[in-house]
Design an enzyme around this catalytic site. Structure first.
Site, PDB file in Angstrom:
ATOM      1  N   GLU A   7      -6.723   1.497  -4.783  1.00 37.85           N
ATOM      2  CA  GLU A   7      -5.717   2.112  -3.933  1.00 37.85           C
ATOM      3  C   GLU A   7      -5.747   1.446  -2.567  1.00 37.85           C
ATOM      4  OE1 GLU A   7      -6.562   6.229  -3.258  1.00 37.85           O
ATOM      5  OE2 GLU A   7      -8.692   5.885  -2.948  1.00 37.85           O
ATOM      6  N   GLU A  32      -7.186   5.541 -16.343  1.00 36.89           N
ATOM      7  CA  GLU A  32      -7.619   4.157 -16.238  1.00 36.89           C
ATOM      8  C   GLU A  32      -9.001   3.979 -16.864  1.00 36.89           C
ATOM      9  OE1 GLU A  32      -7.361   3.441 -12.051  1.00 36.89           O
ATOM     10  OE2 GLU A  32      -9.450   3.982 -11.681  1.00 36.89           O
ATOM     11  N   ARG A  73      -4.177   3.463   6.797  1.00 34.61           N
ATOM     12  CA  ARG A  73      -4.654   4.020   8.066  1.00 34.61           C
ATOM     13  C   ARG A  73      -5.974   3.364   8.417  1.00 34.61           C
ATOM     14  NH1 ARG A  73      -8.845   6.740   5.922  1.00 34.61           N
ATOM     15  NH2 ARG A  73      -8.550   7.885   3.970  1.00 34.61           N
ATOM     16  N   GLU A 128      -8.795  -0.956  -1.425  1.00 33.82           N
ATOM     17  CA  GLU A 128     -10.021  -0.582  -2.112  1.00 33.82           C
ATOM     18  C   GLU A 128     -10.030  -1.150  -3.529  1.00 33.82           C
ATOM     19  OE1 GLU A 128     -10.767   3.572  -1.869  1.00 33.82           O
ATOM     20  OE2 GLU A 128     -10.911   3.539   0.324  1.00 33.82           O
ATOM     21  N   HIS A 170     -17.634  11.526  -5.039  1.00 33.49           N
ATOM     22  CA  HIS A 170     -16.598  10.569  -4.652  1.00 33.49           C
ATOM     23  C   HIS A 170     -16.409  10.506  -3.137  1.00 33.49           C
ATOM     24  CE1 HIS A 170     -15.638  10.286  -8.900  1.00 33.49           C
ATOM     25  NE2 HIS A 170     -15.496  11.588  -8.946  1.00 33.49           N
ATOM     26  N   ASN A 182      -5.533   2.507   1.496  1.00 33.08           N
ATOM     27  CA  ASN A 182      -5.483   3.539   2.521  1.00 33.08           C
ATOM     28  C   ASN A 182      -4.712   2.987   3.713  1.00 33.08           C
ATOM     29  OD1 ASN A 182      -7.058   5.732   1.363  1.00 33.08           O
ATOM     30  ND2 ASN A 182      -8.762   4.297   1.451  1.00 33.08           N
ATOM     31  N   LYS A 212      -0.692   6.621  -6.549  1.00 36.84           N
ATOM     32  CA  LYS A 212      -1.537   5.595  -7.148  1.00 36.84           C
ATOM     33  C   LYS A 212      -0.859   4.874  -8.307  1.00 36.84           C
ATOM     34  CE  LYS A 212      -5.940   7.829  -5.937  1.00 36.84           C
ATOM     35  NZ  LYS A 212      -5.391   9.040  -5.308  1.00 36.84           N
TER      36      LYS A 212
END
Length: 650
Positions: free
Chosen positions: A292, A200, A296, A274, A234, A294, A116
């Site tokens: 981030e 963050e 896939r 995202e 999450h 993903n 990240k």
């Protein structure tokens, strides 16, 4: 197009890929662990190969065995699904070194987005907005604490590797930073083998909105956004497309940013960028930041397919086979609205505790797209994610689609394991969610009202009594009558631990009078429909190996106690710490003779890809420890015994 591909996954995503391959005339090869030999994805595939033991590290994470299976069965390419090896760049390189095609992005693209901190730096350079924070190499706790102070509380500590909420902690004040950092680092190290974190800014009213992208290695397009703000721990619960309240300006800005992100790393295939969105003052084009990517296919991709009309798995196959992008940006548009609800085997009132069990009954209604990897009779294994199905609905408007979701949830039938079905329905009917007022904290704020399991009324209990007595199956006209009076019988049930005593009088064929306490109900069945007190109902009664279930807007499950065992002890009390589910003992924190207070940490049990802390139910002294780190235990197994201690421990 490929002639044959291997699917390096299991469960519903493997079944999902097989369905598209069937439509395209592509043969499929399944792989399976020892416990998955009879799984649905194995039965659906054209060929199947065993690859090892039940633990993922012994099977679905064995890249060498998967590649060997692909070569042995004549597969030309490997589709990774999601999870397991789908974002493992070393596996991608091994696939390509074996002369096979990896249906997904390059190893370089995966590595670029794998950490990240590096990904945020790369995205900032590509002109993608990122959340203010620190993602440097200096991991000294004092330095990280200083950075948190500079950013300004509240802050979020996040593991730079992995996902799923592991290694993540919110910190609201400086004095809480170092303990939270220590916990996040320990969790990250255990989950990913990497304890590095980034810091963050925490967005106080956050929404989680992601953009579906698709690239060919040079160019990329976006297929608009999904809102995934309904989360707990999450983990996403209900997703939708498009995002409620989205403006054309913000959609254009987010889509353009996502395309820049994909093209910056030469992305090929399906991916998701995202974003965290500040919803404190509505959705604004300057109020979103990269979280981030993903690299896939996402679990929630069906909602994008529902509103765009495209099959993303087909796109994956076509682009991996060397074809151009199937559509240009101007060819893409949104029609209607879609929701996806994730149906899990989990005990919501007990804190969303993952559950196991054999699905003695499983039925889904018409009018929904059902993505599932299980059938009635299958077992929810402790080795894998406890997802039963994804329920996907679409409608012309958000309100119409949400009402449809409520109907689908109300008529889905699952027996043999506890599920989150009632919780999902409570969410679908939540006033704020229905109005589009959603953020990532909604479930946490409302969990007390959303979580309680529904309790059956005496009408539903009366139907359960008929089912337990076998009277729901129908009878000839002369059955159930005596010469002088109706035939009467007693039937005992258990709803959880509550005893339900029913007194049933058979009045005629499919006609009954049932008494429960002070309540009396007249029940009849006409043309397959149950009538209760003169009114038709949508109820269904199903007797199965686990007991009897009444499906009537909710799933009500009853067991039938063995009269020979009634009156036996109900089970161990607070002095026995039991395994709440099958799992692996990760740690034991106490020793024999040690005195502990109520709530003290005793052990950690790993199950369903999550760690569960077991605590003392009372003050006492540890009298016996029956397990050690590394033991595999069954549900209900006593792990640690406590003797009551009159003197409070110090």
């Amino acid at each position: 197009m490929f002639n044959r591909i291997l699917i390096a996954n299991r469960g519903e995503i493997a079944c999902r890929v097989i369905e598209t391959c069937r439509r395209l005339g592509v043969q499929t090869v399944a792989v399976y662990s020892e416990v998955d030999a009879g799984a649905r994805h194995v039965a659906m595939a054209d060929a199947a190969c065993a690859i090892g033991g039940p633990a993922p590290r012994d099977s679905y994470l064995r890249g060498d065995a998967i590649i060997e299976a692909a070569l042995a069965t004549g597969a030309q390419a490997i589709h990774p699904g999601y999870g397991f090896l789908s974002e493992n760049p070393d596996f991608v390189e091994a696939v390509e070194a074996a002369g096979l095609v990896f249906i997904g992005p390059s190893a370089e693209a995966i590595r670029a987005m794998g950490l990240k901190d590096a990904a945020k730096t790369l995205m900032s350079e590509a002109g993608v907005p990122v959340v203010p924070g620190y993602q440097g190499a200096d991991q000294d706790p004092a330095h990280l604490a200083a950075q948190a102070g500079t950013i300004g509380y509240p802050v979020l500590i996040k593991a730079v590797a992995g996902g799923g909420g592991k290694g993540m902690r919110r910190v609201d004040a400086p004095e809480a930073f170092l303990p939270a950092l220590e916990a996040a680092k320990a969790e990250a190290l255990g989950a990913f083998g990497n304890d590095a974190v980034l810091i963050e800014k925490y967005v106080a009213t956050p929404r989680h909105i992601e953009v579906q992208v698709f690239g060919d290695g040079t160019r990329a397009v976006h297929l608009f956004e999904r809102d995934c703000s309904l989360q707990r721990r999450h983990q996403k619960v209900i997703e939708e497309a498009p995002a409620p309240g989205m403006t054309p300006e913000m959609r254009a800005a987010m889509g353009a940013a996502a395309v820049r992100a994909a093209e910056a790393i030469g992305y090929a295939g399906a991916g998701t960028v995202e974003f965290i969105v500040d919803a404190s003052d509505g959705l604004r084009a300057d109020g979103f930041w990269f979280m981030e990517m993903n690299t896939r296919l996402q679990v929630e991709h069906p909602v994008t397919e529902a509103v765009t009309g495209f099959d993303l798995v087909e796109w994956q196959l076509r682009v991996a086979a060397g074809e151009d992008l199937p559509a240009a940006q101007q060819d893409l548009s949104i029609t209607g609205h879609a929701f996806e609800a994730r149906l899990y085997a989990e005990d919501v009132p007990k804190g969303f505790l993952p559950a196991t069990g054999t699905l003695t009954h499983l039925a889904f209604p018409d009018g929904a797209r059902i993505e599932t990897g299980v059938r009635a009779g299958d077992t929810i294994s402790p080795w894998y994610d406890p997802m039963i199905a994804k329920l996907v609905v679409a409608g012309p408007t958000r309100q119409a689609a949400l009402r449809k979701l409520d109907r689908v949830l109300a008529t889905t039938q699952v027996a043999g394991s506890v599920t989150n079905l009632a919780f999902l329905r409570a969410l679908a009917r939540h006033e704020g969610f229905f109005a589009g007022e959603v953020d990532t904290g909604l479930i946490d704020r409302e969990v007390a009202t959303l979580s309680p399991a529904p309790v059956p009324c005496t009408r539903a209990r009366s139907l359960a009594g008929l089912g337990a007595a076998g009277l729901h199956l129908g009878a000839p006209d002369h059955a159930g009558l005596t010469l002088w009076a109706p035939l009467a019988q007693s039937q005992m049930l258990l709803f959880g631990e509550e005893e339900v005593a029913t007194r049933i009088e058979t009045l005629g064929a499919d006609r009954f009078r049932v008494r429960i306490g002070e309540a009396t109900h007249e029940i009849a069945r006409h043309d397959g429909v149950w009538w209760v007190d003169g009114a038709p109902t949508p109820a269904e009664i199903v007797a199965h190996a686990a007991g009897v279930s009444v499906f009537w807007s909710n799933n009500y499950h009853f067991t039938v106690p063995d009269p020979l065992q009634r009156g036996a002890a109900a089970g161990p009390g607070a002095g026995h710490v039991e395994a709440p589910m099958p799992g692996l003992v990760k740690a034991v924190f106490v020793s024999t003779g040690e005195r502990v207070r109520q709530g003290a940490r005793l052990a950690i049990l790993e199950a369903m890809k999550m760690e569960h802390t077991l605590t003392a139910g009372r003050d006492g002294t540890v009298s016996e420890i029956r397990v050690q780190t590394g033991d595999q235990v069954t549900a209900g197994a006593p792990l640690i015994l406590l003797e009551p201690d009159e003197e409070a421990p110090t």
